[in-house]
Write a protein that holds these residues in place. Structure first.
Motif, PDB file in Angstrom:
ATOM      1  N   TYR A 152      13.069  37.242  47.368  1.00 52.95           N
ATOM      2  CA  TYR A 152      13.989  35.751  48.158  1.00 52.95           C
ATOM      3  C   TYR A 152      14.653  36.706  47.294  1.00 52.95           C
ATOM      4  N   VAL A 153      16.062  36.105  48.850  1.00 48.80           N
ATOM      5  CA  VAL A 153      17.453  35.945  48.564  1.00 48.80           C
ATOM      6  C   VAL A 153      17.647  34.681  47.557  1.00 48.80           C
ATOM      7  N   ASN A 154      18.533  34.803  45.969  1.00 43.39           N
ATOM      8  CA  ASN A 154      18.542  34.248  45.332  1.00 43.39           C
ATOM      9  C   ASN A 154      20.014  34.082  45.124  1.00 43.39           C
ATOM     10  N   GLY A 155      20.549  34.927  45.283  1.00 46.42           N
ATOM     11  CA  GLY A 155      22.038  35.601  44.708  1.00 46.42           C
ATOM     12  C   GLY A 155      22.255  36.385  45.742  1.00 46.42           C
ATOM     13  N   VAL A 156      24.037  37.140  45.771  1.00 49.36           N
ATOM     14  CA  VAL A 156      24.778  38.340  45.540  1.00 49.36           C
ATOM     15  C   VAL A 156      25.769  39.007  44.802  1.00 49.36           C
ATOM     16  N   THR A 157      25.623  39.581  44.390  1.00 44.56           N
ATOM     17  CA  THR A 157      27.003  39.923  43.844  1.00 44.56           C
ATOM     18  C   THR A 157      28.231  39.778  44.072  1.00 44.56           C
ATOM     19  N   SER A 158      28.532  38.975  43.347  1.00 45.36           N
ATOM     20  CA  SER A 158      29.749  38.256  42.943  1.00 45.36           C
ATOM     21  C   SER A 158      31.305  39.166  42.722  1.00 45.36           C
ATOM     22  N   MET A 159      31.030  38.870  41.117  1.00 49.09           N
ATOM     23  CA  MET A 159      31.816  39.304  40.331  1.00 49.09           C
ATOM     24  C   MET A 159      31.538  40.022  38.908  1.00 49.09           C
ATOM     25  N   PHE A 160      32.413  40.837  38.146  1.00 53.59           N
ATOM     26  CA  PHE A 160      31.678  41.780  37.292  1.00 53.59           C
ATOM     27  C   PHE A 160      32.276  41.471  36.145  1.00 53.59           C
ATOM     28  N   HIS A 161      31.524  41.198  34.677  1.00 55.51           N
ATOM     29  CA  HIS A 161      32.780  40.770  33.733  1.00 55.51           C
ATOM     30  C   HIS A 161      32.325  42.014  32.490  1.00 55.51           C
ATOM     31  N   ASP A 162      32.837  41.370  31.516  1.00 54.15           N
ATOM     32  CA  ASP A 162      32.997  42.403  30.635  1.00 54.15           C
ATOM     33  C   ASP A 162      32.976  40.835  29.152  1.00 54.15           C
ATOM     34  N   GLN A 163      31.918  40.874  28.878  1.00 59.83           N
ATOM     35  CA  GLN A 163      31.423  40.207  27.305  1.00 59.83           C
ATOM     36  C   GLN A 163      32.094  40.226  26.524  1.00 59.83           C
ATOM     37  N   ASP A 164      31.409  41.586  26.137  1.00 58.82           N
ATOM     38  CA  ASP A 164      31.655  41.873  24.748  1.00 58.82           C
ATOM     39  C   ASP A 164      33.119  42.609  23.951  1.00 58.82           C
ATOM     40  N   GLY A 165      33.870  42.525  25.573  1.00 57.83           N
ATOM     41  CA  GLY A 165      35.519  43.282  25.430  1.00 57.83           C
ATOM     42  C   GLY A 165      35.454  44.704  25.234  1.00 57.83           C
ATOM     43  N   ASN A 166      34.437  45.502  25.535  1.00 58.97           N
ATOM     44  CA  ASN A 166      34.609  47.042  25.252  1.00 58.97           C
ATOM     45  C   ASN A 166      35.046  47.669  26.513  1.00 58.97           C
ATOM     46  N   ASP A 167      35.520  47.247  27.598  1.00 59.44           N
ATOM     47  CA  ASP A 167      36.020  48.247  28.597  1.00 59.44           C
ATOM     48  C   ASP A 167      35.085  48.494  29.854  1.00 59.44           C
ATOM     49  N   ARG A 168      34.247  47.508  29.568  1.00 59.50           N
ATOM     50  CA  ARG A 168      33.110  48.550  29.934  1.00 59.50           C
ATOM     51  C   ARG A 168      31.738  47.039  30.873  1.00 59.50           C
ATOM     52  N   VAL A 169      31.549  47.032  31.767  1.00 63.31           N
ATOM     53  CA  VAL A 169      31.509  45.997  32.634  1.00 63.31           C
ATOM     54  C   VAL A 169      29.640  45.463  32.169  1.00 63.31           C
ATOM     55  N   ASP A 170      29.145  44.633  31.622  1.00 67.00           N
ATOM     56  CA  ASP A 170      28.491  44.514  31.170  1.00 67.00           C
ATOM     57  C   ASP A 170      27.522  43.353  32.028  1.00 67.00           C
ATOM     58  N   TYR A 171      28.137  42.514  32.671  1.00 64.67           N
ATOM     59  CA  TYR A 171      27.169  41.450  33.031  1.00 64.67           C
ATOM     60  C   TYR A 171      27.991  41.196  34.810  1.00 64.67           C
TER      61      TYR A 171
END
Length: 513
Positions: A460-479
């Motif tokens: 069941y589609v309950n969302g679609v990827t909208s944005m990309f985030h770097d939570q730990d500040g290591n310059d890599r997408v993690d969320y």
């Protein structure tokens, strides 16, 4: 979304049926993409031409590193705006595998041109609907800056290296949240697109000049150089109405009248559109200056159009240039046409003879999207903290420059979404749901499937990827994050599910009007 104050009621496909009170703000907007079958054929042929060259040229919709932001949890859980609801999926077996997860047949890429003429793509999925013709993706993969729709928008399920194994599905009508369209509010970063029946180009057929002229689909001419005796026999049989012609390559051929008794050659001379229209109609006498033929209109790229327009301004191009625009005045397609009149010349020493071969492209209707690949279900107002499996075609680099994904094959993430809403102030986000996942740009628009059945390959589609985030500040997408699908999303989906679309090609591969 936070603005909705309207209760839900189940109806139809168990999607939302909403009664809008007088004076209430609208929940959805809808825009035409390519509603006419003839125009849709042109959009699909643009991507399919030259064995999918344009498809291979496209790059992922690009997120700059500065847009890979952090998300901030709100102080408390938000409250859904109504009762939870679900629409059941329709499956399609025989999909491929990726590790221990079976890839759904419904996923693929959407391709489009932006206002600068760049070829881009995002991820998407087929979703269940009343007419089995609906695609779910991110709103920013349909609307440029939340405003105008992208051009030549198509969905290619199962896309792989320029191939469209189940056909190309051209977008007819787009539906999205009112707040995304009006305010560029990414809490509404989703879109549902009703697509025409799919089709594929399955081959070519050589036809006569008459059938070629009447053919409304893809067509082209190939020139074959031949010997003089073949030319003489062919021209004697068909005259100027046939496919035989010659050209004197002398630098200064001597022009003669049609009644000249010596050895002469009937050539075609390019003129402007105005001169062609003013010329006498063709006759059996083949007199000088009569209309010979019109070649085109032929689709060209925007870059070629600009180059030819500059040459025309300098008097170096005689052809006619034309541009097609949408209702907003945005250029969507470009064409060139050439016009020729007859001219007899004395035969020179460098005469060459040719025969035109006329070809039409034969297309095949592949049917409704949902009948071919199935359609995922749809869910709204579900509690946060759901287990989801997310699919997409990541291709972008991480902010540190590392590029682990190619965008060629789909990837997936699986996990439990956070149990709180998250904010991203720079994009007016207040209610996104988030998931720990390292997929990068190109995966945007890919489905978040709740209750994914690995055997049936449906959820069941309950969302679609909208944005990309770097939570730990290591310059890599993690969320990654998605709009929260609430009652307003259900209203947009419900509106889209009623959109009817058409076949593009008929049983003989002809273009339908």
């Amino acid at each position: 979304m936070k603005r909705l104050l309207i209760p839900l009621a189940a109806a139809g496909l168990s999607a939302a049926a909403l009664a809008v009170p007088a004076g209430a703000a609208p929940q959805w907007v809808t825009d035409d993409l390519v509603p006419k079958p003839a125009d849709a054929y042109g959009a699909a042929a643009f991507w399919l031409d030259a064995n999918g060259a344009a498809l291979r040229k496209a790059a992922q919709y690009h997120w700059d590193a500065k847009d890979v932001t952090k998300v901030v949890a709100t102080q408390s859980k938000d409250v859904p705006d109504g009762k939870p609801g679900m629409t059941a999926p329709t499956g399609a077996p025989k999909a491929s595998k990726s590790g221990n997860v079976n890839l759904p047949k419904t996923i693929g890429k959407v391709f489009f041109l932006d206002s600068k003429g760049r070829y881009n793509w995002c991820s998407a999925t087929a979703i269940q609907s009343r007419h089995r013709n609906l695609v779910a993706t991110a709103g920013h993969c349909v609307y440029e800056n939340g405003k105008d729709v992208f051009q030549k928008w198509v969905f290619v399920p199962g896309y792989y290296q320029g191939k469209a194994p189940w056909g190309v599905y051209v977008g007819a009508y787009a539906f999205t949240a009112y707040d995304l369209d009006v305010y560029d509010d990414y809490d509404g970063d989703y879109a549902f697109v009703a697509v025409h029946n799919g089709f594929s180009l399955v081959g070519q057929k050589e036809v006569g000049k008459g059938e070629f002229a009447e053919w409304a689909g893809d067509k082209w001419v190939k020139n074959e150089e031949i010997k003089k005796d073949e030319y003489d026999a062919g021209f004697a049989k068909y005259g100027s109405a046939g496919p035989y012609w010659s050209k004197d390559f002398d630098a200064t051929p001597e022009k003669v009248g049609h009644d000249y008794s010596g050895e002469k050659i009937l050539t075609k001379v390019e003129v402007t559109k105005a001169d062609y229209e003013a010329a006498p109609k063709a006759t059996a006498d083949n007199k000088n200056g009569e209309q010979y033929e019109q070649s085109g209109p032929t689709p060209i790229s925007q870059e070629a159009y600009k180059k030819l327009a500059a040459e025309k301004a300098d008097g170096k191009f005689l052809g006619w240039l034309d541009v097609q625009k949408d209702k907003n005045g945005t250029e969507t397609a470009w064409y060139e046409t050439h016009y020729y009149v007859k001219q007899w010349v004395k035969a020179g020493k460098t005469v060459r003879y040719f025969r035109d071969h006329y070809y039409i492209g034969v297309a095949k209707d592949t049917g409704r999207l949902g009948d071919v690949v199935g359609g995922q279900g749809f869910a709204w107002n579900q509690p946060r903290g759901q287990k989801v499996t997310v699919f997409g075609y990541p291709a972008d680099r991480h902010p540190d420059g590392d590029k682990p994904y190619s965008g060629v094959t789909p990837k997936w993430c699986s996990g439990v979404t956070a149990n709180k809403a998250y904010q991203v102030n720079t994009f007016r986000v207040e209610e996104h749901q988030v998931l720990k996942c390292s997929m990068t740009g190109g995966a945007d628009g890919g489905p978040w499937l709740m209750r994914y059945d690995n055997g049936k390959r449906t959820g069941y589609v309950n969302g679609v990827t909208s944005m990309f985030h770097d939570q730990d500040g290591n310059d890599r997408v993690d969320y990654i994050s998605s709009a929260y699908f609430d009652g307003e999303t259900a209203a947009v989906y419900d509106k889209a599910s009623y959109a009817e679309t058409k076949k593009i090609v008929g049983p003989n591969g002809e273009l339908l009007q």
